[in-house]
Scaffold this motif. Structure first.
Motif, PDB file in Angstrom:
ATOM      1  N   ASP A   1       0.834  -1.199   0.000  1.00 45.56           N
ATOM      2  CA  ASP A   1       0.000   0.000   0.000  1.00 45.56           C
ATOM      3  C   ASP A   1       0.870   1.251   0.000  1.00 45.56           C
ATOM      4  OD1 ASP A   1      -2.310  -1.489   0.042  1.00 45.56           O
ATOM      5  OD2 ASP A   1      -2.578  -1.357   2.211  1.00 45.56           O
ATOM      6  N   ILE A   2       2.095   1.125   0.501  1.00 42.82           N
ATOM      7  CA  ILE A   2       2.995   2.274   0.633  1.00 42.82           C
ATOM      8  C   ILE A   2       4.217   2.146  -0.268  1.00 42.82           C
ATOM      9  CG2 ILE A   2       4.437   3.588   2.261  1.00 42.82           C
ATOM     10  CD1 ILE A   2       2.575   2.745   4.479  1.00 42.82           C
ATOM     11  N   TYR A   3       4.705   0.914  -0.461  1.00 46.38           N
ATOM     12  CA  TYR A   3       5.942   0.707  -1.212  1.00 46.38           C
ATOM     13  C   TYR A   3       5.690  -0.099  -2.485  1.00 46.38           C
ATOM     14  CZ  TYR A   3       7.616   1.925   3.424  1.00 46.38           C
ATOM     15  OH  TYR A   3       7.819   2.544   4.623  1.00 46.38           O
ATOM     16  N   MET A   4       6.612   0.009  -3.430  1.00 50.60           N
ATOM     17  CA  MET A   4       6.498  -0.776  -4.661  1.00 50.60           C
ATOM     18  C   MET A   4       6.582  -2.260  -4.358  1.00 50.60           C
ATOM     19  SD  MET A   4       8.587   1.186  -7.689  1.00 50.60           S
ATOM     20  CE  MET A   4      10.191   1.006  -6.915  1.00 50.60           C
ATOM     21  N   PRO A   5       5.767  -3.090  -5.038  1.00 47.57           N
ATOM     22  CA  PRO A   5       5.862  -4.545  -4.836  1.00 47.57           C
ATOM     23  C   PRO A   5       7.157  -5.080  -5.431  1.00 47.57           C
ATOM     24  CG  PRO A   5       4.312  -4.027  -6.594  1.00 47.57           C
ATOM     25  CD  PRO A   5       4.721  -2.720  -5.988  1.00 47.57           C
TER      26      PRO A   5
END
Length: 286
Positions: free
Chosen positions: A232-236
């Protein structure tokens, strides 16, 4: 409680040798996340098995998992990029952090993977008359990779990243079909709805997702991946690598389960593709 706090809290309960490891880490935590187990053991003046015992005492699965959790406790990272990277990191530092995080994350998934569930998933895939791979966003790329893997097998395979096409495929699914839904969070409403549509038609729903998620609960069988990554906050990043690796595991299981005759068919597919490539450059001889 983050890892640094956990070490500090348990410091008095550790053995003499384990405490040496803890003190070495607390003295330079940023260096510890980039150390090898051999280097950390030398700095703490203990054996490598002692470092491993310490990591297990901290509730981790081993040294790579410990380093991953320690790295996560050091900083929140750069939002929208990755938790392990600081905005002031040099190219050398953030490159090393990404590789360290990837290796530690994959090792964590390997250790926690339910092989009985994998075995059951391979059974379901080999018994199916049609397989569909669906995902959205970053997981769509994983679903597309899965289609490329399974397309060379002698079973009809469907892939789409269009939610309308996905819905129609699930509505038209049958009892002999397997619908593979891929989502790291397992909270994507559209995919949870797809699981319901497919199961209403008697199809088997195989989810590759997080444990306890709505998608896992709505699937016939869930292969859950323990990846501590907040997409939700960082790139997968690590979550995507874990999904791709699990697809490789399923494709390998599918190939082995179908037997030698099936592998002969794969050999013919490979031979047919050979004409589309240039020959390898001959090696120079002295």
């Amino acid at each position: 409680m983050n890892m640094q706090e956990k070490i500090q809290t348990q410091l008095e309960t550790l053995s003499k040798s384990e405490r040496k490891v803890a003190e070495a880490i607390l003295a330079a935590p940023a260096s510890a996340i980039h150390s090898s187990i051999a280097l950390l053991a030398r700095e703490a003046n203990v054996s490598e098995p002692t470092v491993n015992r310490f990591c297990h005492r901290m509730g981790t699965k081993g040294f790579p998992d410990f380093k991953l959790q320690l790295a996560q406790s050091l900083a929140n990272g750069t939002p929208w990029v990755t938790r392990n990277v600081d905005e002031n990191d040099s190219v050398e530092i953030y490159s090393e952090k990404i590789f360290e995080s990837a290796m530690a994350g994959l090792d964590r998934v390997r250790s926690s993977l339910d092989v009985s569930a994998v075995n059951r998933a391979v059974d379901l895939l080999t018994q199916s008359n049609k397989i569909a791979f669906f995902g959205l966003g970053a997981s769509a790329a994983v679903a597309h990779d899965a289609m490329n893997k399974f397309f060379r097998f002698n079973v009809p395979v469907i892939y789409s990243d269009d939610i309308v096409m996905q819905r129609m495929s699930c509505i038209n699914s049958a009892e002999t079909d397997v619908i593979v839904l891929i989502s790291h969070t397992g909270r994507t409403k559209s995919l949870v709805e797809l699981a319901g549509l497919a199961r209403e038609n008697g199809a088997t729903v195989l989810a590759i997702t997080s444990a306890g998620s709505p998608l896992a609960q709505g699937a016939t069988l869930a292969l859950t991946l323990d990846v501590p990554e907040d997409t939700d906050i960082y790139m997968p990043m690590v979550s995507r690598l874990a999904q791709l690796t699990l697809i490789d595991v399923l494709a390998t299981g599918f190939t082995l389960r179908r037997g030698a005759r099936f592998r002969d068919n794969l050999k013919r597919v490979k031979a047919a593709l050979k004409e589309s490539r240039f020959d390898k450059e001959p090696r120079a001889t002295n």
